[in-house]
Design an enzyme around this catalytic site. Structure first.
Site, PDB file in Angstrom:
ATOM      1  N   HIS A  24      14.364  -5.594   3.027  1.00 35.38           N
ATOM      2  CA  HIS A  24      13.799  -6.442   1.338  1.00 35.38           C
ATOM      3  C   HIS A  24      14.635  -5.383   0.459  1.00 35.38           C
ATOM      4  CE1 HIS A  24      10.270  -8.504   2.614  1.00 35.38           C
ATOM      5  NE2 HIS A  24      11.378  -9.522   3.181  1.00 35.38           N
ATOM      6  N   HIS A  80      10.669 -20.686   8.257  1.00 35.07           N
ATOM      7  CA  HIS A  80      10.506 -19.952   6.793  1.00 35.07           C
ATOM      8  C   HIS A  80      12.086 -19.823   6.417  1.00 35.07           C
ATOM      9  CE1 HIS A  80      10.168 -17.120   4.074  1.00 35.07           C
ATOM     10  NE2 HIS A  80       9.875 -16.203   4.778  1.00 35.07           N
ATOM     11  N   GLU A  82      13.624 -17.919   4.936  1.00 33.13           N
ATOM     12  CA  GLU A  82      13.738 -16.489   4.192  1.00 33.13           C
ATOM     13  C   GLU A  82      15.012 -16.210   5.234  1.00 33.13           C
ATOM     14  OE1 GLU A  82      11.387 -13.016   3.341  1.00 33.13           O
ATOM     15  OE2 GLU A  82      13.170 -11.785   2.626  1.00 33.13           O
ATOM     16  N   ASP A  84      16.664 -13.632   6.840  1.00 29.89           N
ATOM     17  CA  ASP A  84      16.252 -13.116   8.462  1.00 29.89           C
ATOM     18  C   ASP A  84      16.047 -13.596   9.642  1.00 29.89           C
ATOM     19  OD1 ASP A  84      14.379 -12.659   6.639  1.00 29.89           O
ATOM     20  OD2 ASP A  84      13.391 -11.306   8.001  1.00 29.89           O
ATOM     21  N   HIS A 146       4.585 -15.186   4.085  1.00 27.25           N
ATOM     22  CA  HIS A 146       4.374 -15.015   2.597  1.00 27.25           C
ATOM     23  C   HIS A 146       5.509 -16.008   1.378  1.00 27.25           C
ATOM     24  CE1 HIS A 146       8.753 -12.614   2.629  1.00 27.25           C
ATOM     25  NE2 HIS A 146       8.663 -13.520   3.604  1.00 27.25           N
ATOM     26  N   ASP A 165       6.650 -14.827   9.674  1.00 26.25           N
ATOM     27  CA  ASP A 165       6.216 -13.227   9.521  1.00 26.25           C
ATOM     28  C   ASP A 165       5.293 -12.532   9.742  1.00 26.25           C
ATOM     29  OD1 ASP A 165       8.597 -12.571   8.924  1.00 26.25           O
ATOM     30  OD2 ASP A 165       8.489 -13.446   6.418  1.00 26.25           O
ATOM     31  N   TYR A 193       3.509  -2.871   7.742  1.00 24.77           N
ATOM     32  CA  TYR A 193       3.493  -4.438   7.110  1.00 24.77           C
ATOM     33  C   TYR A 193       2.958  -5.070   6.708  1.00 24.77           C
ATOM     34  CZ  TYR A 193       6.440  -8.153   9.145  1.00 24.77           C
ATOM     35  OH  TYR A 193       6.682 -10.015   8.992  1.00 24.77           O
ATOM     36  N   HIS A 226       9.338 -10.835  13.379  1.00 26.49           N
ATOM     37  CA  HIS A 226       9.719  -9.760  14.042  1.00 26.49           C
ATOM     38  C   HIS A 226       8.735  -8.712  14.619  1.00 26.49           C
ATOM     39  CE1 HIS A 226      12.380  -9.744  10.076  1.00 26.49           C
ATOM     40  NE2 HIS A 226      10.882 -10.060   9.708  1.00 26.49           N
TER      41      HIS A 226
HETATM   42 FE1  FEO Z   1      10.231 -13.273   5.151  1.00 27.17          FE
HETATM   43 FE2  FEO Z   1      11.086 -11.933   7.911  1.00 27.17          FE
HETATM   44  O1  FEO Z   1      11.207 -13.090   6.345  1.00 27.17           O
END
Ligand code: FEO
Length: 325
Positions: A24, A80, A82, A84, A146, A165, A193, A226
């Site tokens: 991030h 999601h 994002e 990743d 998130h 996430d 986290y 993750h």
């Molecule tokens: Fe919000 Fe692991 O990306």
């Protein structure tokens, strides 16, 4: 790492990022690396849930190939947008160009902006179901857990929650499951986290937890995007989130300072001695030398913070300014 069976017909096909040390945009130090978890469901309709960060797309595709020809993928669930988790979608979709993508309306907007204008995309809402044959998926929108587009996917017949996430950890490991790793390290990373990503979202998380609990979904496995998969005791991390989202501090104090010639450091240490003499646990960090991710996690549990800085041009020093930001 090779693909791993989660339950009959469901496989981890993600990638382990052993080397990532900041996440991030350097706001999160990932001392234990991370993983990008993608899941493959084998049924009449072959389904990929999430993908990986783009540099790891080849690893994901190799893992999928161990189970099925990627051309056979019918559905891609994008929990999601994002990068990743969506970065591998352009590579996989080259191999399964007829696959339909499912996600929230915000996810559709994001994927269209980032990768495609003409994606075959089906917008889904909370409670909608998607039959894969013998298995069925249902979706739970989770905006701001998130990102605005975030969504959880739940595999009904196997009681597997794939919340992207949420409930994750930045924790690279050759093992995939909670019963295979050190519990202390696992919970440390889960806590870090939460405190570094989700802490500002406490009230949203409380509402979402209440909503999901009211659905009375049996949950045998929580497979986040993750880190480690929770199968031994998935309620351990749910209960941790319930407690963390209440913002109840354990106690203690954290002192964070930056010093120019040592005077602020002297003050910080004297204050810490006083706090310790009063029987209160205290942690002290010089901000430019410390791991800000760890400081944030310590502050998450503390009842008091003291911030110190030498002055420079009538303002604070840049290290502490960056930390406070
Ligand atoms: Fe919000 Fe692991 O990306």
């Amino acid at each position: 790492m090779s693909s791993v069976k989660i339950v009959d017909g469901v496989f981890w096909v993600g990638a382990v990022d052993w080397n990532v040390r900041s996440f991030h945009g350097h706001t999160y130090n990932t001392k234990r690396g991370s993983t990008y978890n993608a899941y493959l469901i084998m049924d009449d309709k072959v389904t990929l849930v999430d993908s990986v960060y783009a540099p790891f797309a080849k690893e994901m595709i190799e893992n999928i190939r161990q189970i099925v020809d990627p051309a056979k993928i019918d559905y891609i669930i994008a929990n999601h947008v994002e990068t990743d988790h969506s970065g591998g979608i352009p590579e996989i979709i080259k191999l399964c160009s007829k696959a339909k993508v499912y996600g929230t309306a915000k996810c559709k907007e994001g994927l269209q902006r980032m990768y495609y204008q003409n994606l075959d995309f089906q917008v889904v809402k909370t409670g909608e179901k998607l039959s894969l044959g013998k298995k069925t998926l249902t979706f739970i929108e989770a905006p701001m857990i998130h990102w605005p587009d975030s969504m959880f996917t739940y595999l009904i017949e196997d009681a597997v929650l794939m919340p992207n996430d949420a409930f994750g950890q930045h924790y690279a490991s050759s093992e995939r499951f909670d019963d295979e790793v050190d519990q202390c390290s696992l919970m440390q990373e889960a806590s870090k986290y939460y405190s570094n990503i989700l802490w500002p979202l406490n009230s949203i998380i409380q509402r979402k937890l209440n909503e999901v609990m009211a659905m009375n979904l049996p949950i045998k496995i929580i497979a986040p995007s993750h880190g480690i998969i929770w199968r031994k005791d998935p309620m351990k991390i749910v209960n941790a989130y319930v407690n963390w989202s209440k913002g109840e501090a354990r106690g203690g104090a954290v002192i964070v300072y930056e010093t120019m010639w040592g005077a602020t450091a002297t003050m910080a240490k004297k204050i810490a001695e006083g706090i310790a003499d009063a029987g209160v646990d205290v942690k002290i960090y010089e901000v430019t030398q410390a791991d800000m991710t760890q400081i944030t996690d310590d502050m998450f549990y503390a009842k008091g913070y003291l911030i110190g800085s030498s002055t420079h041009d009538n303002n604070m020093l840049p290290g502490i300014a960056g930390f406070l930001h």
